[in-house]
Motif scaffolding. Structure first.
Motif, PDB file in Angstrom:
ATOM      1  N   PHE A  78       0.863  -1.174   0.000  1.00  0.00           N
ATOM      2  CA  PHE A  78       0.000   0.000   0.000  1.00  0.00           C
ATOM      3  C   PHE A  78       0.903   1.228   0.000  1.00  0.00           C
ATOM      4  O   PHE A  78       1.599   1.505   0.961  1.00  0.00           O
ATOM      5  N   ILE A  79       0.907   1.933  -1.117  1.00  0.00           N
ATOM      6  CA  ILE A  79       1.753   3.120  -1.248  1.00  0.00           C
ATOM      7  C   ILE A  79       0.927   4.383  -1.021  1.00  0.00           C
ATOM      8  O   ILE A  79       1.243   5.211  -0.195  1.00  0.00           O
ATOM      9  N   ASP A  80      -0.147   4.539  -1.772  1.00  0.00           N
ATOM     10  CA  ASP A  80      -1.006   5.725  -1.606  1.00  0.00           C
ATOM     11  C   ASP A  80      -2.429   5.385  -2.034  1.00  0.00           C
ATOM     12  O   ASP A  80      -2.737   4.220  -2.287  1.00  0.00           O
ATOM     13  N   GLU A  81      -3.279   6.412  -2.128  1.00  0.00           N
ATOM     14  CA  GLU A  81      -4.694   6.130  -2.397  1.00  0.00           C
ATOM     15  C   GLU A  81      -4.942   5.553  -3.785  1.00  0.00           C
ATOM     16  O   GLU A  81      -6.031   5.060  -4.065  1.00  0.00           O
ATOM     17  N   SER A  82      -3.913   5.576  -4.655  1.00  0.00           N
ATOM     18  CA  SER A  82      -4.104   4.947  -5.960  1.00  0.00           C
ATOM     19  C   SER A  82      -4.077   3.420  -5.855  1.00  0.00           C
ATOM     20  O   SER A  82      -4.149   2.728  -6.853  1.00  0.00           O
ATOM     21  N   PHE A  83      -3.969   2.901  -4.636  1.00  0.00           N
ATOM     22  CA  PHE A  83      -4.082   1.463  -4.437  1.00  0.00           C
ATOM     23  C   PHE A  83      -5.486   1.085  -3.952  1.00  0.00           C
ATOM     24  O   PHE A  83      -5.751  -0.057  -3.620  1.00  0.00           O
ATOM     25  N   LEU A  84      -6.370   2.072  -3.933  1.00  0.00           N
ATOM     26  CA  LEU A  84      -7.749   1.818  -3.496  1.00  0.00           C
ATOM     27  C   LEU A  84      -8.694   1.944  -4.676  1.00  0.00           C
ATOM     28  O   LEU A  84      -8.466   2.756  -5.574  1.00  0.00           O
ATOM     29  N   ILE A  85      -9.747   1.156  -4.669  1.00  0.00           N
ATOM     30  CA  ILE A  85     -10.753   1.272  -5.723  1.00  0.00           C
ATOM     31  C   ILE A  85     -11.948   2.002  -5.122  1.00  0.00           C
ATOM     32  O   ILE A  85     -12.699   1.450  -4.333  1.00  0.00           O
ATOM     33  N   ALA A 141      -8.100   0.927   5.404  1.00  0.00           N
ATOM     34  CA  ALA A 141      -8.578  -0.072   4.448  1.00  0.00           C
ATOM     35  C   ALA A 141      -7.433  -0.509   3.534  1.00  0.00           C
ATOM     36  O   ALA A 141      -7.263  -1.702   3.263  1.00  0.00           O
ATOM     37  N   GLY A 142      -6.628   0.465   3.079  1.00  0.00           N
ATOM     38  CA  GLY A 142      -5.532   0.140   2.171  1.00  0.00           C
ATOM     39  C   GLY A 142      -4.478  -0.736   2.829  1.00  0.00           C
ATOM     40  O   GLY A 142      -3.998  -1.695   2.230  1.00  0.00           O
ATOM     41  N   ILE A 143      -4.143  -0.412   4.086  1.00  0.00           N
ATOM     42  CA  ILE A 143      -3.114  -1.193   4.784  1.00  0.00           C
ATOM     43  C   ILE A 143      -3.585  -2.623   5.001  1.00  0.00           C
ATOM     44  O   ILE A 143      -2.871  -3.580   4.708  1.00  0.00           O
ATOM     45  N   VAL A 144      -4.835  -2.758   5.464  1.00  0.00           N
ATOM     46  CA  VAL A 144      -5.357  -4.106   5.685  1.00  0.00           C
ATOM     47  C   VAL A 144      -5.446  -4.861   4.363  1.00  0.00           C
ATOM     48  O   VAL A 144      -5.144  -6.057   4.290  1.00  0.00           O
ATOM     49  N   GLY A 145      -5.815  -4.146   3.285  1.00  0.00           N
ATOM     50  CA  GLY A 145      -5.845  -4.773   1.957  1.00  0.00           C
ATOM     51  C   GLY A 145      -4.494  -5.369   1.598  1.00  0.00           C
ATOM     52  O   GLY A 145      -4.412  -6.464   1.042  1.00  0.00           O
ATOM     53  N   GLU A 158       4.766   5.030   4.450  1.00  0.00           N
ATOM     54  CA  GLU A 158       4.232   5.957   5.447  1.00  0.00           C
ATOM     55  C   GLU A 158       2.944   5.446   6.088  1.00  0.00           C
ATOM     56  O   GLU A 158       1.925   6.143   6.086  1.00  0.00           O
ATOM     57  N   PRO A 159       2.940   4.254   6.660  1.00  0.00           N
ATOM     58  CA  PRO A 159       1.670   3.720   7.176  1.00  0.00           C
ATOM     59  C   PRO A 159       1.128   4.511   8.365  1.00  0.00           C
ATOM     60  O   PRO A 159      -0.068   4.498   8.608  1.00  0.00           O
ATOM     61  N   PHE A 160       2.004   5.232   9.077  1.00  0.00           N
ATOM     62  CA  PHE A 160       1.531   5.911  10.297  1.00  0.00           C
ATOM     63  C   PHE A 160       1.010   7.311  10.036  1.00  0.00           C
ATOM     64  O   PHE A 160       0.266   7.853  10.843  1.00  0.00           O
ATOM     65  N   ALA A 161       1.417   7.898   8.899  1.00  0.00           N
ATOM     66  CA  ALA A 161       0.976   9.257   8.613  1.00  0.00           C
ATOM     67  C   ALA A 161      -0.547   9.287   8.449  1.00  0.00           C
ATOM     68  O   ALA A 161      -1.143   8.323   7.974  1.00  0.00           O
ATOM     69  N   ASN A 162      -1.166  10.370   8.836  1.00  0.00           N
ATOM     70  CA  ASN A 162      -2.614  10.557   8.675  1.00  0.00           C
ATOM     71  C   ASN A 162      -3.479   9.728   9.616  1.00  0.00           C
ATOM     72  O   ASN A 162      -4.701   9.749   9.504  1.00  0.00           O
ATOM     73  N   LEU A 163      -2.858   8.941  10.494  1.00  0.00           N
ATOM     74  CA  LEU A 163      -3.673   8.137  11.410  1.00  0.00           C
ATOM     75  C   LEU A 163      -3.678   8.791  12.791  1.00  0.00           C
ATOM     76  O   LEU A 163      -2.714   9.451  13.187  1.00  0.00           O
ATOM     77  N   ASP A 164      -4.770   8.568  13.520  1.00  0.00           N
ATOM     78  CA  ASP A 164      -4.834   9.138  14.864  1.00  0.00           C
ATOM     79  C   ASP A 164      -3.916   8.340  15.803  1.00  0.00           C
ATOM     80  O   ASP A 164      -3.544   7.209  15.498  1.00  0.00           O
ATOM     81  N   PRO A 165      -3.527   8.919  16.934  1.00  0.00           N
ATOM     82  CA  PRO A 165      -2.559   8.252  17.821  1.00  0.00           C
ATOM     83  C   PRO A 165      -2.978   6.846  18.242  1.00  0.00           C
ATOM     84  O   PRO A 165      -2.165   5.923  18.214  1.00  0.00           O
ATOM     85  N   THR A 166      -4.274   6.671  18.584  1.00  0.00           N
ATOM     86  CA  THR A 166      -4.730   5.344  19.008  1.00  0.00           C
ATOM     87  C   THR A 166      -4.484   4.325  17.906  1.00  0.00           C
ATOM     88  O   THR A 166      -3.978   3.225  18.148  1.00  0.00           O
ATOM     89  N   THR A 167      -4.866   4.703  16.692  1.00  0.00           N
ATOM     90  CA  THR A 167      -4.698   3.787  15.572  1.00  0.00           C
ATOM     91  C   THR A 167      -3.226   3.496  15.314  1.00  0.00           C
ATOM     92  O   THR A 167      -2.855   2.372  14.989  1.00  0.00           O
ATOM     93  N   GLN A 168      -2.395   4.520  15.495  1.00  0.00           N
ATOM     94  CA  GLN A 168      -0.957   4.303  15.290  1.00  0.00           C
ATOM     95  C   GLN A 168      -0.447   3.210  16.241  1.00  0.00           C
ATOM     96  O   GLN A 168       0.279   2.319  15.818  1.00  0.00           O
TER      97      GLN A 168
ATOM     98  N   TYR B 327      -6.748   3.677 -10.054  1.00  0.00           N
ATOM     99  CA  TYR B 327      -6.072   2.676  -9.207  1.00  0.00           C
ATOM    100  C   TYR B 327      -5.201   1.753 -10.055  1.00  0.00           C
ATOM    101  O   TYR B 327      -5.045   0.577  -9.751  1.00  0.00           O
ATOM    102  N   TYR B 328      -4.614   2.331 -11.094  1.00  0.00           N
ATOM    103  CA  TYR B 328      -3.766   1.523 -11.968  1.00  0.00           C
ATOM    104  C   TYR B 328      -2.547   0.943 -11.233  1.00  0.00           C
ATOM    105  O   TYR B 328      -2.192  -0.207 -11.479  1.00  0.00           O
ATOM    106  N   PRO B 329      -1.901   1.712 -10.320  1.00  0.00           N
ATOM    107  CA  PRO B 329      -0.785   1.118  -9.571  1.00  0.00           C
ATOM    108  C   PRO B 329      -1.197  -0.146  -8.817  1.00  0.00           C
ATOM    109  O   PRO B 329      -0.427  -1.101  -8.745  1.00  0.00           O
TER     110      PRO B 329
END
Lengths: 237, 487
Positions: A78-85, A141-145, A158-168, B327-329
């Motif tokens: 999971f790199i960024d949101e382009s890995f999500l549909i 969702a992306g990380i679990v995917g 960057e799995p920890f960025a953008n997450l709240d402290p509890t989730t981190q 979501y091509y990547p």
């Protein structure tokens, strides 16, 4: 598991990544730290064959990534949101990835059970498409995917960025647990030195595309890293 | 401020990854446009004398048919005039007045081929009228009224694109006019001619028509300014997610997984949904062409057949893999083989084309020969064009923003000139083959040749797929880089 040889990436005559050699053995939790533009995402994109190297090669479990597609069977990322549909619900997204990795629906459901804490009741059965989730929930969702089917190699940018402290904290726990039980190779990049030292058994510092430090994590690691990244600043003060 | 906006526009165009393709298309379009403008100009100058020669009063004759042009203009605009795209989000927090953004956007729509071409007819026509002794003031008022109608269409088209209720109302009005006219129950020209004539006879009315586009502009302005204010422009309203399982597709393995996804892609996004609608409209294209006496030849029948059966093929297939651009990547790093990915798209296209052939069976009422042409064209589309669109798609590289339909300033059109220009070459080969066989032998041989070509394409499917697959692999990095550029 992953071996890199003479890897070079050049954009507009600027070398953004230059790694003469790097070996990541099976089962290692590998942390990649560095400032913005150090080449972390570039390195991960090269490992995933999303960009072409100017020279050198990456091999994943003996398979050279830009010559064969076989590495895709045992690699999750999971790199960024382009890995999500975006137009799928999170469940459908997990089933989709599960099916590609040979898991049926009940396998996926079984696997998802361990993440109920992480999801915090905001992901599953919410009748929402991924595109309508908040940034943080999309990331979960992306990380679990990327973890579904427990691939042998898991790459998280960057799995920890953008997450709240509890989730981190929860995520750290999950990664540590998974890395300990299974023989999974984790590749994690982060700006956050504390998180990285806690999760990873080895840390590599990238600076302007080159490896400047390669350390096995111990009690002194955090201090060493902090000293490295604040060097210039302390002198100025 | 306008200068800044314009320079941003130019940068967006020239720095886009698909710049070369866009430029090439623009040049081709420019040539077409120039050609039509010359024709229109010639008509504008000549029509007065042509009508005079036939002992018709030029102005009132033109007025009689103006209503058709006006309505047709609106329809053509709907299909071809691109609504301009603007990325407003970055501006909302900057010290730029909202009114400025909206008026730039609205002003931009006015600079369009569709607002300029009428001038090429009406300007020379009006000059000729004045030169022939028609009173200047009255001709001027008539001219202003027509100009007003042109810009009225411009802004109406913008609203049609953005407001579903305007679209519905206009559609109902147009269709009912068309039906009334077709069955000769009502001749609208009887009512419209005196109106157009009045623009000339009473100058006050003619000049008053200026109010029409102005009021519509005001309405558009306040509408867009308002949407810019609420969340909707930036954050679309949420709807409850539907969940379909399509469990029956599961027995097809990975292919089923992809098909499931593609079906969801089509039905859950506005842009792709309208693609589906357009491809249904393609089914009726034949009615337009085949009822016309000028297009009676068999070659035209085949042309119509290619269109009738190829709606989905051209509007959806032409943009594979751009549909997955967001979501091509993911697709490139998941456990997916190019072959499986392409096969699923291919099946989708083939199923839709088969469905079109079956649905087109109503053409049997127009004679079995026409339906024969449709079947031959359908087989060709399945066997050859289904591969060609996938092949061409590797080079299209324009990312499709699936969520654009929800954005106020987004590109909502499913069918545009680009689709058409990309589709056109795929029609030429079968028409040529048919023409040759029809000339040397007969019609049946022509249709047979086209159909055999299609069957051959099917027979060499695996070979074709290997070629396509290699091209996708070769283009992979460039495609990924292009899709990264979202705006």
């Amino acid at each position: 598991m992953i071996s890199i040889e003479n890897l070079k990436k050049i954009y507009n005559h600027v070398t953004v990544l230059n790694i003469p050699g790097l070996q990541i053995p099976t089962g290692q939790s590998f942390g990649l730290v560095g400032n913005n533009g150090a080449g972390k995402t570039t390195l991960f994109s090269l490992i995933l064959d999303l960009i072409a190297p100017n020279s050198g090669s990456v091999s994943n479990n003996g398979i050279i990534v830009n010559q064969s597609e076989d590495w895709k069977r045992f690699t999750g990322a999971f790199i960024d949101e382009s890995f999500l549909i975006g137009y799928l619900t999170p469940e459908e997204y997990f089933y989709f990835i599960g099916e590609l990795r040979g898991l049926n629906k009940s396998d996926v459901n079984q696997f998802l059970r361990q993440f109920s804490d992480l999801f915090n009741g905001e992901i599953l059965n919410k009748r929402k498409y991924i595109r309508d989730l908040s940034k943080g929930n999309q990331k979960k969702a992306g990380i679990v995917g990327a973890l579904i089917g427990m691939p042998q190699v898991i790459i998280l940018d960057e799995p920890f960025a953008n997450l709240d402290p509890t989730t981190q904290y929860r995520l750290k726990g999950i990664i540590r647990e998974l890395a300990a039980q299974k023989n999974t190779t984790f590749l994690i990049s982060s700006h956050d030195l504390i998180h990285t030292t806690e999760v990873c058994s080895r840390i590599v510092v990238l600076n302007k595309g080159e490896i400047t430090k390669d350390i096995q994590t111990n009690t002194e690691t955090l201090k060493e890293l902090e000293a490295f990244f604040s060097k210039g600043i302390l002198e100025e003060v | 401020m306008i200068k800044t906006f314009l320079s941003l526009e130019w940068k967006a165009f020239s720095r886009s990854a698909s710049f070369k393709l866009n430029l090439a298309l623009k040049i081709i379009l420019g040539i077409f446009a120039a050609f039509y403008l010359v024709m229109i100009l010639a008509l504008g100058v000549g029509v007065f004398y042509m009508l005079k020669e036939k002992n018709l009063e030029p102005l009132s004759t033109v007025n009689k048919y103006l209503v058709y042009w006006w309505l047709l203009d609106l329809v053509i605009r709907y299909f071809l005039q691109k609504s301009p795209i603007m990325y407003v989000k970055p501006f909302l927090t900057l010290p730029v007045k909202k009114g400025k953004i909206v008026s730039f956007f609205l002003g931009k729509t006015a600079v369009s081929f569709f607002n300029i071409y009428p001038a090429f007819f009406f300007l020379p026509f009006s000059i000729v009228l004045i030169a022939n002794g028609y009173p200047v003031l009255q001709v001027l008022s008539w001219h202003v009224a027509i100009l007003s109608l042109v810009f009225f269409n411009n802004y109406l088209n913008l609203l049609i694109d953005n407001l579903d209720r305007v679209f519905t109302v206009v559609l109902i009005v147009l269709v009912s006019f068309a039906v009334l006219q077709y069955y000769k129950w009502l001749d609208i020209t009887i009512y419209s001619t005196p109106v157009f004539q009045a623009f000339y006879s009473s100058p006050l009315l003619g000049f008053a028509m200026l109010l029409l586009p102005l009021l519509l502009f005001r309405y558009c302005f306040s509408y867009f300014k308002n949407v810019l204010r609420t969340d909707e422009a930036v954050q679309p309203r949420l709807k409850d997610a539907q969940t379909e399982n399509f469990t029956w597709l599961e027995k097809y393995g990975t292919l089923g997984t992809f098909l499931k996804n593609d079906i969801k892609l089509i039905i859950r996004n506005k842009r792709s949904k309208s693609t589906l609608l357009i491809s249904v409209l393609f089914l009726f294209y034949g009615l337009l062409i085949l009822t016309n006496k000028t297009y009676e030849s068999e070659t035209w029948r085949l042309f119509a057949g290619l269109f009738v059966t190829g709606g989905f093929l051209f509007t959806f297939g032409g943009f594979v893999p751009s549909w997955d651009s967001a979501y091509y990547p993911l697709m490139m790093s998941q456990n997916i083989r190019y072959k499986e990915y392409l096969t699923s798209k291919w099946w989708l296209i083939v199923i839709a084309t088969c469905a079109s052939i079956i649905l087109a069976s109503f053409y049997l009422f127009m004679g079995w020969k026409i339906y024969l042409a449709i079947i031959a064209a359908g087989i060709y589309n399945i066997g050859v064009n289904a591969h060609l669109v996938l092949l061409g798609g590797a080079y299209v590289k324009t990312p499709i923003d699936l969520a654009a339909g929800k954005k106020v300033f987004g590109d909502k059109k499913a069918f545009n000139l680009q689709t058409f220009l990309i589709a056109l070459p795929k029609m030429l080969l079968p028409l040529l083959i048919f023409y040759i066989f029809n000339r040397t032998w007969n019609v049946t041989a022509g249709y047979l040749a086209v159909a055999v070509l299609g069957v051959l394409g099917l027979a060499f499917r695996n070979k074709m797929f290997r070629i396509i697959q290699n091209i996708y692999k070769k283009e992979k990095y460039a495609t990924l880089a292009a899709y990264k550029q979202k705006n």
